[in-house]
Enzyme design. Structure first.
Site, PDB file in Angstrom:
ATOM      1  N   HIS A  23       5.041  29.207 -44.409  1.00 41.74           N
ATOM      2  CA  HIS A  23       5.571  27.887 -44.028  1.00 41.74           C
ATOM      3  C   HIS A  23       5.722  27.023 -45.289  1.00 41.74           C
ATOM      4  CE1 HIS A  23       4.218  27.976 -39.517  1.00 41.74           C
ATOM      5  NE2 HIS A  23       5.406  28.487 -39.676  1.00 41.74           N
ATOM      6  N   HIS A  79      11.362  35.298 -30.966  1.00 40.78           N
ATOM      7  CA  HIS A  79      11.121  34.013 -31.644  1.00 40.78           C
ATOM      8  C   HIS A  79      12.129  33.895 -32.784  1.00 40.78           C
ATOM      9  CE1 HIS A  79       9.130  30.669 -33.435  1.00 40.78           C
ATOM     10  NE2 HIS A  79       8.215  31.303 -34.143  1.00 40.78           N
ATOM     11  N   GLU A  81      12.029  31.900 -35.493  1.00 39.64           N
ATOM     12  CA  GLU A  81      11.586  31.466 -36.827  1.00 39.64           C
ATOM     13  C   GLU A  81      11.948  32.537 -37.866  1.00 39.64           C
ATOM     14  OE1 GLU A  81       7.570  29.911 -36.901  1.00 39.64           O
ATOM     15  OE2 GLU A  81       7.964  28.880 -38.803  1.00 39.64           O
ATOM     16  N   ASP A  83      10.718  34.119 -40.261  1.00 35.96           N
ATOM     17  CA  ASP A  83       9.886  35.283 -40.599  1.00 35.96           C
ATOM     18  C   ASP A  83      10.129  36.445 -39.647  1.00 35.96           C
ATOM     19  OD1 ASP A  83       8.653  33.377 -38.876  1.00 35.96           O
ATOM     20  OD2 ASP A  83       6.716  34.342 -39.109  1.00 35.96           O
ATOM     21  N   HIS A 145       4.697  29.099 -30.447  1.00 40.37           N
ATOM     22  CA  HIS A 145       4.461  27.728 -30.869  1.00 40.37           C
ATOM     23  C   HIS A 145       5.742  26.952 -31.123  1.00 40.37           C
ATOM     24  CE1 HIS A 145       5.010  28.420 -35.411  1.00 40.37           C
ATOM     25  NE2 HIS A 145       5.364  29.524 -34.800  1.00 40.37           N
ATOM     26  N   ASP A 164       4.065  35.644 -32.166  1.00 43.03           N
ATOM     27  CA  ASP A 164       3.026  34.997 -32.987  1.00 43.03           C
ATOM     28  C   ASP A 164       1.660  34.933 -32.282  1.00 43.03           C
ATOM     29  OD1 ASP A 164       4.570  34.426 -35.242  1.00 43.03           O
ATOM     30  OD2 ASP A 164       5.231  32.501 -34.460  1.00 43.03           O
ATOM     31  N   TYR A 192      -5.719  31.212 -38.021  1.00 46.25           N
ATOM     32  CA  TYR A 192      -4.357  31.157 -37.472  1.00 46.25           C
ATOM     33  C   TYR A 192      -4.325  30.215 -36.264  1.00 46.25           C
ATOM     34  CZ  TYR A 192       0.180  33.211 -36.145  1.00 46.25           C
ATOM     35  OH  TYR A 192       1.497  33.426 -35.848  1.00 46.25           O
ATOM     36  N   HIS A 225       2.442  39.476 -36.243  1.00 44.09           N
ATOM     37  CA  HIS A 225       1.748  39.402 -37.541  1.00 44.09           C
ATOM     38  C   HIS A 225       0.399  40.106 -37.419  1.00 44.09           C
ATOM     39  CE1 HIS A 225       4.487  36.400 -39.208  1.00 44.09           C
ATOM     40  NE2 HIS A 225       4.286  35.621 -38.171  1.00 44.09           N
TER      41      HIS A 225
HETATM   42 FE1  FEO Z   1       6.477  31.197 -35.645  1.00 43.82          FE
HETATM   43 FE2  FEO Z   1       5.654  34.081 -37.201  1.00 43.82          FE
HETATM   44  O1  FEO Z   1       6.729  32.650 -36.759  1.00 43.82           O
END
Ligand code: FEO
Length: 396
Positions: A23, A79, A81, A83, A145, A164, A192, A225
């Site tokens: 991030h 998701h 995002e 990543d 999230h 996530d 996390y 992750h």
């Molecule tokens: Fe919310 Fe691993 O991205």
């Protein structure tokens, strides 16, 4: 690198051993991370999530060794995002017409990032995608999230792909929860949760109830992750339920920064006072300028109370204290108590400013704080010890 998880699921992601900040500069990743992507083969083949864009070419190259790209029938974007979606533009160059299954909110985010009109297929909770002998069942998870987040569940194999949720930034070639160092795994999981999911704890609790209420057996949780939960996978779900319930341990955390050690001396004397009144309570001290802010946040998450101290400078507070207080405010901790302290030379606004920021952050501030002039002498340090002792007694 890729590996088979079972006869139908292969991991085709990327282990990022070198990542130290996530991030942007917001989240420290002392142990790297992984971007998990999964290939699910049945009569039809689905690819679940991709990897961060710096690894897009490597990802496509390795995926091509695993499967002819045109044989991928469905892409699932749990998701948006970057990543997890970062390799999508490269992938879609190769298979531009393949459908991407995602939530309506994910379309907004994916279009916002990549400005492409791919073949989006909107799914919501309960929708099913037939792969042949098995199905993927979708469960939207808004604000866990991001607004677009969702999970999917593979029938017959009983695997939850949770993105996530239940993940950690933890690079390990071992890849399964039962094979890695358990203390390291726990630390990365709680860090996390504390740093990313705390603001959404009410939603976490509700979503867990909803998923458990579906009565689906869960033999494995494949997150986006870190490790794959195959040994007692519900242990992490149970931990999340515990953490989502205004979690706290018998701990008081003291966060401070100091120009000439006066506020540091106060912090140490306050800690001594706490210990003298309560031998059971864990007291931890952190200089916010010298310790990792995400590690401090993890300790705040575990605490029943925090004490925050700063020297007064320029009619305000030191920048590292201001920074950590802003992080704390944004995370919206609940049911925690707090107080301020600090040394000053003339104007001395710091303690009141910290007190106000703690109130704004949702803490129950238990007193007006403690200010000491210049470098605390023996009497001033006694005041600090008494301050700590009174606080510990009030919190017992
Ligand atoms: Fe919310 Fe691993 O991205």
């Amino acid at each position: 690198m890729s590996f088979k998880i079972n006869d139908s699921i292969s991991w085709v992601g990327k282990i990022d051993w070198e990542l130290r900040k996530f991030h942007g500069e917001e989240y420290s990743t002392h142990k790297g991370t992984t971007y998990n992507s999964y290939l699910v083969r049945d009569k039809h083949t689905a690819l679940i999530d991709t990897v961060w864009s710096p690894f897009r070419e490597e990802f496509i190259d390795q995926l091509s060794q695993e499967i002819t790209l045109s044989d991928i029938d469905f892409i699932i974007a749990n998701h948006a995002e970057p990543d997890h979606s970062g390799a999508l533009p490269e992938l879609m160059k190769a298979i531009p017409d393949k459908p991407i299954y995602c939530t309506a909110n994910a379309i907004k985010s994916l279009k916002g990032y990549y400005h492409q009109d791919w073949n989006f297929q909107v799914v919501k909770t309960g929708d099913r995608l037939n792969l042949g002998s098995k199905e993927l069942v979708f469960v939207s998870a808004p604000m866990l999230h991001w607004p677009d987040s969702m999970f999917c569940y593979l029938t017959e194999d009983n695997v939850l792909f949770s993105n996530d949720a239940f993940g950690q930034h933890y690079a390990s070639e071992l890849m399964y929860n039962d094979l890695v160092d358990q203390a390291e795994l726990y630390q990365e999981c709680i860090k996390y949760y504390a740093n990313i999911l705390t603001p959404f704890s009410k939603l976490v609790a509700k979503k867990i109830q909803e998923v458990v209420g579906l009565g689906l057996p869960v033999d494995m949780i494949c997150t986006s992750h870190g490790v794959i939960w195959r040994d007692d996978p519900l242990q992490i779900v149970n931990k999340y339920a515990e953490w989502a319930d205004d979690y706290q341990e018998n701990q008081i955390t003291i966060i401070y920064d100091s120009m000439w050690n006066s506020t540091r001396n106060m912090a140490e004397a306050i800690a001594e006072g706490i210990r003298s009144a309560d031998e059971e309570v864990a007291v931890k001290l952190f200089n916010s300028a010298r310790r990792d802010k995400n590690d401090i946040i993890t300790e705040v998450f575990k605490s029943k109370a925090i004490l925050v101290g700063s020297s007064t400078i320029n009619r305000g507070i030191l920048s590292s204290v201001a920074g950590i207080l802003e992080e704390i405010r944004g995370l919206g901790f609940k049911k925690k108590r707090a107080a301020a302290f600090g040394s000053y030379g003339w104007s001395g606004e710091g303690v009141k400013m910290i007190t106000d920021l703690l109130k704004e952050g949702g803490f129950e501030v238990v007193n007006d704080g403690l200010r000491e002039l210049w470098n605390p002498d023996r009497q001033s340090l006694e005041n600090c010890v008494s301050f700590g002792r009174d606080l510990a007694e009030a919190l017992r």
